[in-house]
Design a protein around this motif. Structure first.
Motif, PDB file in Angstrom:
ATOM      1  N   UNK A   1       0.875  -1.174   0.000  1.00 13.00           N
ATOM      2  CA  UNK A   1       0.000   0.000   0.000  1.00 13.00           C
ATOM      3  C   UNK A   1       0.912   1.224   0.000  1.00 13.00           C
ATOM      4  N   UNK A   2       0.889   1.965  -1.106  1.00  9.67           N
ATOM      5  CA  UNK A   2       1.878   3.017  -1.322  1.00  9.67           C
ATOM      6  C   UNK A   2       1.198   4.380  -1.304  1.00  9.67           C
ATOM      7  N   UNK A   3       1.700   5.257  -0.453  1.00  8.87           N
ATOM      8  CA  UNK A   3       1.140   6.600  -0.295  1.00  8.87           C
ATOM      9  C   UNK A   3       2.278   7.619  -0.397  1.00  8.87           C
ATOM     10  N   UNK A   4       2.258   8.453  -1.447  1.00 13.26           N
ATOM     11  CA  UNK A   4       3.222   9.556  -1.502  1.00 13.26           C
ATOM     12  C   UNK A   4       2.587  10.776  -2.165  1.00 13.26           C
ATOM     13  N   UNK A   5       3.315  11.855  -2.236  1.00 13.20           N
ATOM     14  CA  UNK A   5       2.741  13.118  -2.707  1.00 13.20           C
ATOM     15  C   UNK A   5       2.425  13.109  -4.194  1.00 13.20           C
ATOM     16  N   UNK A   6       2.990  12.145  -4.936  1.00 14.17           N
ATOM     17  CA  UNK A   6       2.765  12.111  -6.383  1.00 14.17           C
ATOM     18  C   UNK A   6       1.717  11.089  -6.801  1.00 14.17           C
TER      19      UNK A   6
ATOM     20  N   UNK B   1      -0.569  15.853   2.346  1.00 15.96           N
ATOM     21  CA  UNK B   1      -0.550  15.356   3.721  1.00 15.96           C
ATOM     22  C   UNK B   1       0.548  14.303   3.917  1.00 15.96           C
ATOM     23  N   UNK B   2       1.058  13.773   2.816  1.00 11.66           N
ATOM     24  CA  UNK B   2       2.026  12.680   2.887  1.00 11.66           C
ATOM     25  C   UNK B   2       3.470  13.158   2.755  1.00 11.66           C
ATOM     26  N   UNK B   3       3.682  14.455   2.731  1.00 12.97           N
ATOM     27  CA  UNK B   3       5.042  14.981   2.561  1.00 12.97           C
ATOM     28  C   UNK B   3       5.898  14.601   3.775  1.00 12.97           C
ATOM     29  N   UNK B   4       7.181  14.402   3.525  1.00 11.82           N
ATOM     30  CA  UNK B   4       8.098  14.013   4.598  1.00 11.82           C
ATOM     31  C   UNK B   4       8.177  15.086   5.680  1.00 11.82           C
TER      32      UNK B   4
ATOM     33  N   UNK C   1      -6.352   2.947   7.082  1.00 13.83           N
ATOM     34  CA  UNK C   1      -4.963   3.403   6.980  1.00 13.83           C
ATOM     35  C   UNK C   1      -4.860   4.763   6.292  1.00 13.83           C
ATOM     36  N   UNK C   2      -5.407   4.937   5.070  1.00 10.32           N
ATOM     37  CA  UNK C   2      -5.337   6.287   4.479  1.00 10.32           C
ATOM     38  C   UNK C   2      -6.061   7.337   5.318  1.00 10.32           C
TER      39      UNK C   2
END
Length: 622
Positions: A190-195, A389-392, A344-345
């Protein structure tokens, strides 16, 4: 489904040999990219999953298209002929000979008469669409979630529609497979990133075979937005590097539903639905394949019983009586599991319900005002803000908000509130409460326990309607098999299990006489306690004469403190169990039959098969 496939000439063993090693697919991994930081992981296997105590097989992970190939091989072993439209001359005039698999055919029309079902099927012949007529006595629609047969006969689906729209991208990359094999093995990522956001399904890490599932929001998005080139770039964003060997094989949109057909049979039981054609679930927990295989297992022996004049056509009614409640239960459970996946999200600040609400709002408000290009830009702009919201800089332990979200995420994983893989109690322990069975007398049968969405272990049961418990047994001091292997896999045959006691032998003789009168193939299994084989060879032969259709087996205990067979079944050794051809218990006596054994067995067979008792002259009573 592996438990059912044990009956098919080594198919379960071939699946077990061919599937990836369990350590490569036991985990779900949540991360910012395949190579990026891990947000959490869940190991779905427990020690008991490998011990084969309650089942002779373990859970398997095997792609459906690979399974289809193995099933076709099995059919060819059974002398079925695989026919293709291009390879058969004059196919439209060809009369079916039986045992033929017509590949590339699509049902386009169905009509029923008192005598038969008329089907028109279309197929391509030399590039031209051709039709042929097929007549049959029974038509089984197993043509998937979008079943043409279901639509043609007018059977509606009931439940939740359009839970989510997705695009599925099937691709190969040996480089990605090798990386995950060595660094981060798992089944789902399950992959969540800004892009980008997506779920990567690792079908086979050694082969480098993957499916990517990404949300799809039409009409602002369309399939042109998911061309092979665009999908490659999307995969690179989710993986974390540009794969040099990527090969996109297929791209398909699909809609997630949670629905069950309002009925499974129609046209006087001549048309029957099974599998995804009569129930479609979210793909959470593997319920689609398992429930479909269970449908077929339940239905096969009943159709065979009708064709062989063992039971009247009315027995087919019990297919819907038994299977529809199971489909409805599994629908509710898969929806719960899907909702758990959304936790999770949501914890990360990406509530999917808000995304869907925004999409619906754009459709309602902007759909009639803004041009499609602006609608698309608006939707993507809103989603881009959400993915921020997922930015480092936000999602880290130093940031109070990020730290709170990560803590919430850990709690979800620790409490088992995320997407689950295994449901042993439901996969193995489902029970029919009504149908082709005799409920225990003086026993109130309550409604099944409501689905919890969490894993529950399977507890074997010998209640009528339950699957026969598994125990290893030895056949006359030779091979060791499962009690489930005592049930025939290639013919309609009931199995009566007894202990070697005088009253039970008397019951077995009565059962064999009734079965002979009813023309119902039946076999007796005399199950001896461990260490008592010195009496086996002579006693059963003498007690059951003149009948030869019996088998003696001896318990094989895993350890000295293992439960005996009758204790596993929560019965005494004065009891008896009648098992159907689909491994489910049709009738039992927990501690012996108090009345006339012959009358008891007449009642049991009559109730299960829907046939009338036989009188002394050997004909059925009016």
């Amino acid at each position: 489904y592996a438990l059912v496939f044990r009956k098919l000439d080594g198919l379960a063993e071939e699946i077990e040999r061919s599937q990836p090693p369990v350590d490569l697919w036991r985990k779900f991994i949540y991360c910012t990219s395949v190579t990026g930081p891990i947000l959490g992981s869940v190991d779905h296997m427990q020690p008991q999953d490998f011990e084969k105590v309650v089942s002779p097989v373990s859970v398997a992970h095997f792609s459906q298209y690979k399974l289809n190939k193995l099933l076709l091989k099995q059919l060819e072993k059974l002398n079925f002929k695989i026919c293709t439209s291009e390879g058969t001359e004059g196919l439209h005039n060809h009369l079916l000979q039986g045992r033929e698999i017509l590949m590339g055919h699509e049902c386009v029309s169905v009509s029923a008469t008192d005598q038969c079902i008329n089907v028109i099927a279309s197929f391509l012949k030399e590039g031209k669409c051709t039709e042929r007529n097929i007549q049959c006595n029974i038509l089984i629609g197993t043509d998937g979630a979008g079943s043409t047969v279901r639509k043609l006969v007018g059977i509606d689906l009931v439940g939740e529609k359009d839970l989510q729209k997705l695009v599925s991208v099937h691709f190969l990359s040996k480089d990605l497979g090798d990386y995950l094999l060595n660094e981060r093995p798992g089944m789902l990522f399950f992959i969540f990133n800004t892009e980008a956001i997506g779920v990567l399904v690792a079908h086979d890490l050694k082969e480098g075979e993957f499916i990517l599932q990404v949300p799809f929001y039409p009409p602002q998005q369309n399939l042109e937005d998911f061309s092979p080139e665009i999908c490659e770039k999307l995969i690179f964003k989710l993986v974390g590097w540009e794969l040099s060997d990527i090969d996109v094989i297929d791209i398909k949109p699909w809609v997630m539903h949670a629905e069950v057909a309002e009925k499974f049979l129609c046209c006087y039981n001549q048309i029957i639905l099974a599998g995804d054609a009569c129930h479609r679930f979210p793909p959470a927990g593997g319920f689609g394949m398992n429930t479909g295989v269970q449908d077929a297992h339940n239905l096969a022996w009943k159709i065979a019983s009708v064709l062989k004049d063992i039971a009247p056509a009315s027995i087919l009614n019990t297919y819907e009586t038994e299977r529809k409640p199971i489909a409805e239960f599994n629908t509710a459970l898969s929806v719960q599991n899907f909702r758990a996946a959304m936790e999770v999200p949501s914890a990360l600040g990406l509530d999917p319900t808000i995304a869907n609400s925004v999409h619906q709002l754009i459709n309602r408000v902007a759909g009639s005002v803004l041009p499609s290009v602006l609608q698309k830009a608006l939707l993507e702009g809103i989603f881009k803000v959400g993915r921020a919201q997922l930015s480092e800089s936000l999602l880290n332990e130093s940031n109070p908000l990020g730290s709170s979200r990560l803590a919430k995420l850990r709690h979800i994983f620790e409490e088992g509130k995320s997407l689950q893989l295994q449901f042993p109690a439901e996969d193995l322990g489902f029970r029919y409460l009504k149908g082709a069975l005799v409920p225990d007398s003086n026993c109130e049968v309550g409604a099944p326990e409501a689905p919890t969405g969490h894993r529950r272990d399977f507890v074997p049961s010998a209640n009528p309607g339950s699957r026969l418990p598994h125990m290893n047994v030895r056949v006359l001091s030779t091979e060791i098999i499962s009690t489930l292997d005592l049930v025939s896999g290639d013919k309609v045959e009931f199995l009566l299990i007894i202990a070697p006691v005088e009253e039970s032998y008397h019951l077995a003789r009565a059962a064999l006489k009734v079965a002979e009168d009813f023309k119902v193939p039946t076999k007796v299994c005399v199950l001896w306690p461990a260490g008592t084989t010195n009496e086996v060879e002579f006693r059963s032969a003498a007690e059951l004469a003149p009948w030869k259709n019996y088998i003696d087996v001896e318990e094989v205990k895993r350890s000295s403190d293992s439960l005996s067979w009758w204790r596993i079944c929560k019965m005494t050794d004065m009891g008896a169990i009648l098992v159907r051809p689909d491994d489910h218990i049709a009738w039992r006596s927990k501690s012996g039959v108090s009345g006339n054994p012959k009358l008891e067995m007449e009642m049991a067979f009559s109730a299960v098969l829907g046939i009338k008792p036989v009188n002394v002259e050997g004909t059925t009573q009016p």
